[in-house]
Design a protein around this motif. Structure first.
Motif, short mmCIF file in Angstrom:
data_model
loop_
_atom_site.label_atom_id
_atom_site.label_comp_id
_atom_site.label_asym_id
_atom_site.label_seq_id
_atom_site.Cartn_x
_atom_site.Cartn_y
_atom_site.Cartn_z
N SER A 280 0.85 -1.18 0.00
CA SER A 280 0.00 0.00 0.00
C SER A 280 0.89 1.23 0.00
O SER A 280 1.64 1.47 0.96
CB SER A 280 -0.91 0.02 1.23
OG SER A 280 -1.68 1.21 1.26
N CYS A 281 0.85 1.98 -1.09
CA CYS A 281 1.67 3.19 -1.21
C CYS A 281 0.75 4.32 -1.66
O CYS A 281 0.57 4.56 -2.85
CB CYS A 281 2.80 2.96 -2.20
SG CYS A 281 3.93 4.37 -2.33
N ILE A 282 0.14 4.98 -0.69
CA ILE A 282 -0.81 6.05 -0.95
C ILE A 282 -0.20 7.35 -0.47
O ILE A 282 -0.01 7.57 0.74
CB ILE A 282 -2.15 5.81 -0.22
CG1 ILE A 282 -2.68 4.41 -0.51
CG2 ILE A 282 -3.16 6.87 -0.60
CD1 ILE A 282 -3.02 4.17 -1.95
N ASP A 283 0.14 8.23 -1.40
CA ASP A 283 0.83 9.47 -1.02
C ASP A 283 0.65 10.51 -2.11
O ASP A 283 0.85 10.23 -3.29
CB ASP A 283 2.32 9.20 -0.80
CG ASP A 283 3.08 10.46 -0.42
OD1 ASP A 283 2.82 10.99 0.67
OD2 ASP A 283 3.90 10.91 -1.23
N GLY A 284 0.27 11.70 -1.70
CA GLY A 284 0.07 12.76 -2.68
C GLY A 284 1.31 13.55 -3.01
O GLY A 284 1.33 14.29 -4.00
N ALA A 285 2.36 13.42 -2.21
CA ALA A 285 3.57 14.22 -2.43
C ALA A 285 4.58 13.52 -3.32
O ALA A 285 5.18 14.13 -4.19
CB ALA A 285 4.21 14.57 -1.08
N ARG A 286 4.77 12.20 -3.12
CA ARG A 286 5.85 11.50 -3.81
C ARG A 286 5.35 10.45 -4.80
O ARG A 286 5.96 10.24 -5.83
CB ARG A 286 6.77 10.83 -2.79
CG ARG A 286 7.46 11.82 -1.85
CD ARG A 286 8.35 11.08 -0.86
NE ARG A 286 9.05 12.00 0.02
CZ ARG A 286 8.56 12.51 1.13
NH1 ARG A 286 7.33 12.18 1.51
NH2 ARG A 286 9.25 13.35 1.88
N GLY A 287 4.29 9.74 -4.46
CA GLY A 287 3.80 8.68 -5.33
C GLY A 287 4.63 7.42 -5.21
O GLY A 287 5.45 7.24 -4.30
N THR A 288 4.43 6.51 -6.17
CA THR A 288 5.08 5.20 -6.18
C THR A 288 6.07 5.16 -7.34
O THR A 288 5.68 5.21 -8.50
CB THR A 288 4.03 4.08 -6.36
OG1 THR A 288 3.01 4.25 -5.38
CG2 THR A 288 4.67 2.71 -6.22
N ASN A 289 7.35 5.08 -7.02
CA ASN A 289 8.40 5.22 -8.03
C ASN A 289 9.30 3.98 -8.07
O ASN A 289 9.92 3.63 -7.07
CB ASN A 289 9.26 6.45 -7.74
CG ASN A 289 8.44 7.71 -7.61
OD1 ASN A 289 8.12 8.36 -8.59
ND2 ASN A 289 8.06 8.06 -6.37
N GLY A 290 9.34 3.33 -9.24
CA GLY A 290 10.27 2.21 -9.42
C GLY A 290 9.87 0.96 -8.68
O GLY A 290 10.74 0.15 -8.33
N LEU A 291 8.58 0.75 -8.45
CA LEU A 291 8.12 -0.50 -7.83
C LEU A 291 8.11 -1.61 -8.87
O LEU A 291 7.52 -1.46 -9.94
CB LEU A 291 6.72 -0.33 -7.24
CG LEU A 291 6.03 -1.62 -6.76
CD1 LEU A 291 6.82 -2.27 -5.62
CD2 LEU A 291 4.60 -1.32 -6.33
N ARG A 292 8.75 -2.75 -8.53
CA ARG A 292 8.78 -3.91 -9.43
C ARG A 292 8.32 -5.15 -8.66
O ARG A 292 8.92 -5.50 -7.64
CB ARG A 292 10.19 -4.13 -9.97
CG ARG A 292 10.68 -3.04 -10.94
CD ARG A 292 12.18 -3.04 -11.05
NE ARG A 292 12.80 -2.58 -9.82
CZ ARG A 292 14.04 -2.88 -9.46
NH1 ARG A 292 14.79 -3.67 -10.21
NH2 ARG A 292 14.53 -2.40 -8.32
N VAL A 293 7.25 -5.77 -9.17
CA VAL A 293 6.76 -7.03 -8.63
C VAL A 293 6.84 -8.03 -9.78
O VAL A 293 6.08 -7.95 -10.74
CB VAL A 293 5.31 -6.91 -8.11
CG1 VAL A 293 4.85 -8.24 -7.51
CG2 VAL A 293 5.21 -5.79 -7.08
N VAL A 294 7.78 -8.98 -9.68
CA VAL A 294 8.06 -9.85 -10.83
C VAL A 294 8.28 -11.29 -10.37
O VAL A 294 8.72 -11.56 -9.25
CB VAL A 294 9.30 -9.35 -11.61
CG1 VAL A 294 9.06 -7.96 -12.21
CG2 VAL A 294 10.55 -9.31 -10.72
N ASN A 295 7.94 -12.21 -11.27
CA ASN A 295 8.28 -13.64 -11.11
C ASN A 295 7.77 -14.24 -9.81
O ASN A 295 8.40 -15.14 -9.23
CB ASN A 295 9.81 -13.83 -11.19
CG ASN A 295 10.42 -13.20 -12.41
OD1 ASN A 295 9.89 -13.31 -13.51
ND2 ASN A 295 11.54 -12.52 -12.23
N SER A 296 6.62 -13.77 -9.34
CA SER A 296 6.15 -14.17 -8.02
C SER A 296 4.77 -14.80 -8.07
O SER A 296 4.02 -14.65 -9.04
CB SER A 296 6.12 -12.95 -7.08
OG SER A 296 7.43 -12.45 -6.85
#
Length: 323
Positions: A280-296
């Motif tokens: 859960s990445c809820i943020d109005g200032a920075r956001g979600t940057n470079g999240l990788r969910v792979v091979n799972s």
């Protein structure tokens, strides 16, 4: 050790074998040297062992060779942008950590850089089992104070990975103003995210209007909650450079990783089952940057696996998802 010639029937003393093991295994420090693994709180002993490891340069590795119960946080202090090596905590023989209450197992005594940025770096947890004594505990493995942190081949059971809180205050609101009347912990700076009942998720501090810097006073918010009575407001910050590789994650409540903005998070080759929200990445200032969910594998999750805002550089591929 001195040169040794063995003959038939020679009995090799255990102390000599321990010397050999220390040499072969890079002079690890073992939890069993002081811990009893009997269910009592051994956080002070683990703190002493961590401190011993970090006195060496490069740091000694710490081997957890049993189930360590911890009722208080252990500090790992490795000031950001000052280290050139990795501190590793290994689990062997089923070794790991059990949070006995609402504990964040690992944090740092170093203050957040600039009020919200991580302060300790370059830590790897490998082959450890993390759990808590009850699924109803609000227990976490680590705080937001860490950056460049890796979990390799770890097992998470009914425990969450990341504690997003950096403090709490008592406050009221009117229109888009937050009036802080008391500070329990933490410091408020611009872009600090806040969480409270009836305040929109992702709301953050735009600026301080008056009062004690970072404390009691009036602040402008990024949203307009309107008029709200006095309540506890949690201060939150972002997560940066956390990696989960070949981990098993099971049976947690709430969000396994909960943060107010993120940078460079990776989940690769993980088995994630029978829980709730993964990130859960809820943020109005920075956001979600470079999240990788792979091979799972993501299976039998009770709600949306990802709750994200402001995505940039998001990668989600080669995953197997089942309800």
């Amino acid at each position: 050790m001195v040169d040794t010639t063995f003959t038939a029937g020679t009995v090799i003393a255990s102390t000599w074998l321990n010397d050999v093991n220390d040499f072969v295994y890079n002079r690890f420090v073992r939890a069993s040297s002081t811990c009893n693994f009997d269910g009592t709180d051994e956080s002070a002993k683990i703190q002493a062992l961590v401190d011993e490891c970090l006195l060496a340069s490069p740091p000694l590795d710490l081997v957890i060779d049993g189930a360590v119960t911890m009722g208080a946080s252990v500090n790992i202090d490795r000031a950001v942008d000052t280290t050139t090596d990795m501190f590793t905590i290994y689990g062997v023989n089923g070794g790991g950590f059990i949070a006995s209450n609402n504990t964040t197992l690992f944090t740092s005594s170093l203050a957040y850089v600039g009020g919200t940025s991580p302060s300790s770096e370059h830590v790897t947890f490998k082959g450890l089992r993390f759990s808590t004594s009850s699924v109803l505990n609000t227990s976490y493995v680590a705080s937001s104070k860490f950056v460049r942190i890796t979990f390799d081949s770890c097992f998470f059971w009914i425990i969450k990975a990341h504690n997003p809180s950096i403090g709490s205050v008592t406050a009221t609101t009117a229109t888009n103003k937050l009036t802080v009347t008391a500070v329990s912990s933490g410091t408020i700076v611009d872009t600090t995210s806040i969480r409270a009942t009836d305040i929109t998720a992702g709301t953050y501090i735009v600026s301080q209007d008056s009062g004690t810097t970072g404390g009691v006073g009036v602040y402008t918010l990024s949203t307009t909650p309107g008029t709200l009575s006095s309540r506890t407001v949690t201060l939150m910050t972002f997560l940066q450079s956390w990696t989960f590789i070949n981990c098993t994650i099971r049976n947690w409540l709430g969000s396994f990783v909960d943060c107010a903005g993120s940078y460079d998070m990776l989940l690769d080759d993980c088995r994630i089952e029978a829980g709730s929200c993964v990130v859960s990445c809820i943020d109005g200032a920075r956001g979600t940057n470079g999240l990788r969910v792979v091979n799972s594998l993501l299976e039998l999750l009770g709600e949306s696996s990802l709750k994200l805002t402001g995505c940039a550089g998001f990668v989600y591929k080669n995953n197997h998802v089942e309800n």
